[in-house]
Design an enzyme around this catalytic site. Structure first.
Site, PDB file in Angstrom:
ATOM      1  N   GLU A 233      40.446   7.245  78.039  1.00 27.18           N
ATOM      2  CA  GLU A 233      39.416   5.964  78.439  1.00 27.18           C
ATOM      3  C   GLU A 233      38.142   6.699  79.444  1.00 27.18           C
ATOM      4  O   GLU A 233      37.179   6.209  79.288  1.00 27.18           O
ATOM      5  CB  GLU A 233      40.241   4.956  79.019  1.00 27.18           C
ATOM      6  CG  GLU A 233      39.381   3.927  79.690  1.00 27.18           C
ATOM      7  CD  GLU A 233      40.536   2.892  80.457  1.00 27.18           C
ATOM      8  OE1 GLU A 233      39.741   1.857  80.981  1.00 27.18           O
ATOM      9  OE2 GLU A 233      41.440   2.889  80.471  1.00 27.18           O
ATOM     10  N   GLN A 270       1.472  11.866  87.673  1.00 24.15           N
ATOM     11  CA  GLN A 270       2.622  13.204  87.990  1.00 24.15           C
ATOM     12  C   GLN A 270       3.861  12.402  88.409  1.00 24.15           C
ATOM     13  O   GLN A 270       4.936  12.820  88.120  1.00 24.15           O
ATOM     14  CB  GLN A 270       1.937  14.134  88.966  1.00 24.15           C
ATOM     15  CG  GLN A 270       3.061  15.248  89.129  1.00 24.15           C
ATOM     16  CD  GLN A 270       2.468  16.315  90.145  1.00 24.15           C
ATOM     17  OE1 GLN A 270       2.249  16.048  91.649  1.00 24.15           O
ATOM     18  NE2 GLN A 270       1.949  17.460  89.682  1.00 24.15           N
ATOM     19  N   GLY A 355      39.160   3.605  86.651  1.00 22.62           N
ATOM     20  CA  GLY A 355      39.134   4.356  87.874  1.00 22.62           C
ATOM     21  C   GLY A 355      38.071   4.616  88.601  1.00 22.62           C
ATOM     22  O   GLY A 355      37.062   5.186  88.002  1.00 22.62           O
TER      23      GLY A 355
END
Length: 371
Positions: A233, A270, A355
């Site tokens: 998972e 940039q 988690g």
């Protein structure tokens, strides 16, 4: 053969998934977000071309990685994956138990798109601390009587069965079992920041009687079963994270090339081109590492620490990328009609689900002997 080659060679699978996503998901995703769920018909369509069988009766973890990458990068979302492939966390324990009765009644129908399964571990007072769950299942003849609550359950509103972590023994990890619950419990839909097309529920069990034959594996052996599947998972969520980041970069690169300000495209500035380069760098590093770890998980190696690193690194890259994408899209990035807005919302759960990032860091520290 390096990990990159193992994934890039799966061209036919990539084409199949991309075609399915483009035709069956992308045109309807905004409506599903408003509906708060995906239709059952999508499960049937995915099953018909073999996508739901990947990782079970067909394909393996590496195919699942490709599947996840392509759905997101073709315009789908991690929310769609959570809703459509919930059986990926609900069924593995059943499949690996070898119990033919459970496999025939729950696993195979889920793979055929006929039933929707959920996994219920998290409780209001016990999230990542699985050993602290309090939902009890007391044996009463040929049944278990279940009492308790579960929360944040993906596909909990639509589920036909729920693989549920229950306490059948004493305190701690040694007293946990897995039990498949089909009915008799109540559900309450939960509203979320993201994953709007993936229904989420709070489940309440009040003297729910469950046949003892619905026990998955041995009694009091559930903790090990849950921990074993956590690795898959977590690496899958790492894939969702870097794939979402790549999609955000692709959309943003196109946007800044076409968007002109003060006489020239945004990409010619940039500060913008450097931001894109930093996004690309973080994404490529996260993807390269996560893919390598996925290969090692597939081989059965002990890579718990590396899985923690992979998930956290991919989540960090994703958080940076989706934030930059919204910023570079300007006002349009804040609008619901913008795809990057959806990814921004959806990405937030990736550092919490499976988690939390802090738990991953603590687990890695312990494994390394630092805590």
């Amino acid at each position: 053969m390096i990990a990159r080659d193992l994934f890039e060679e799966k061209k036919e699978l990539r084409a199949l998934v991309r075609d399915f996503t483009t035709k069956e998901i992308v045109p309807h995703l905004s409506q599903w977000e408003r509906d708060g769920e995906i239709p059952r018909e999508l499960h049937e369509k995915a099953a018909a071309i073999g996508l739901l069988a990947i990782g079970f009766s067909d394909g393996d973890l590496l195919d699942s990685v490709v599947l996840t990458e392509e759905i997101i990068q073709a315009g789908g979302s991690s929310g769609v994956i959570a809703a459509l492939f919930t059986h990926g966390i609900a069924v593995p324990h059943i499949w690996q138990s070898g119990n033919e009765d459970l496999i025939e009644r729950f696993a195979k129908p889920a793979i055929r798109g006929e039933k929707i399964g959920s996994l219920a571990v998290t409780e209001p007072g016990a999230g990542s601390d699985v050993a602290s769950i309090r939902t009890k299942a007391v044996r009463d003849g040929d049944h278990y009587v279940v009492n308790g609550s579960k929360t944040f359950i993906t596909s909990g509103c639509r589920a036909d069965f729920v693989t549920t972590a229950v306490r059948t023994g004493g305190d701690g990890y040694q007293g946990i079992s897995l039990l498949v619950v089909e009915d008799g419990f109540t559900r309450r839909r939960l509203d979320k920041m993201g994953w709007h097309c993936s229904d989420t529920a709070e489940l309440h069990f009040d003297d729910v009687r469950v046949p003892a034959r619905n026990l998955v594996g041995e009694e009091n052996a559930g903790f090990v079963q849950i921990m074993r599947q956590f690795q898959v998972e977590r690496i899958t969520m790492a894939v969702e994270a870097y794939a979402t980041a790549q999609r955000a970069l692709d959309l943003t690169a196109e946007w800044v090339r076409n968007r002109e300000t003060f006489g020239k495209p945004l990409v010619k500035r940039q500060v913008v081109s450097h931001k894109l380069a930093e996004m690309a760098q973080r994404i490529d590093l996260a993807r390269t590492y996560a893919r390598e770890v996925a290969v090692r998980v597939h081989r059965g190696e002990d890579v718990i620490t590396e899985v923690c690193f992979a998930k956290n690194a991919a989540v960090d890259a994703c958080s940076f990328a989706v934030d930059a994408a919204v910023q570079l899209h300007g006002g349009m990035g804040y609008m619901r009609e913008s795809e990057v807005e959806r990814h921004y919302r959806d990405a937030r759960i990736l550092g919490i689900g499976g988690g939390a990032s802090e738990v991953m860091t603590e687990l890695a520290a312990r494994r390394l002997g630092f805590a």
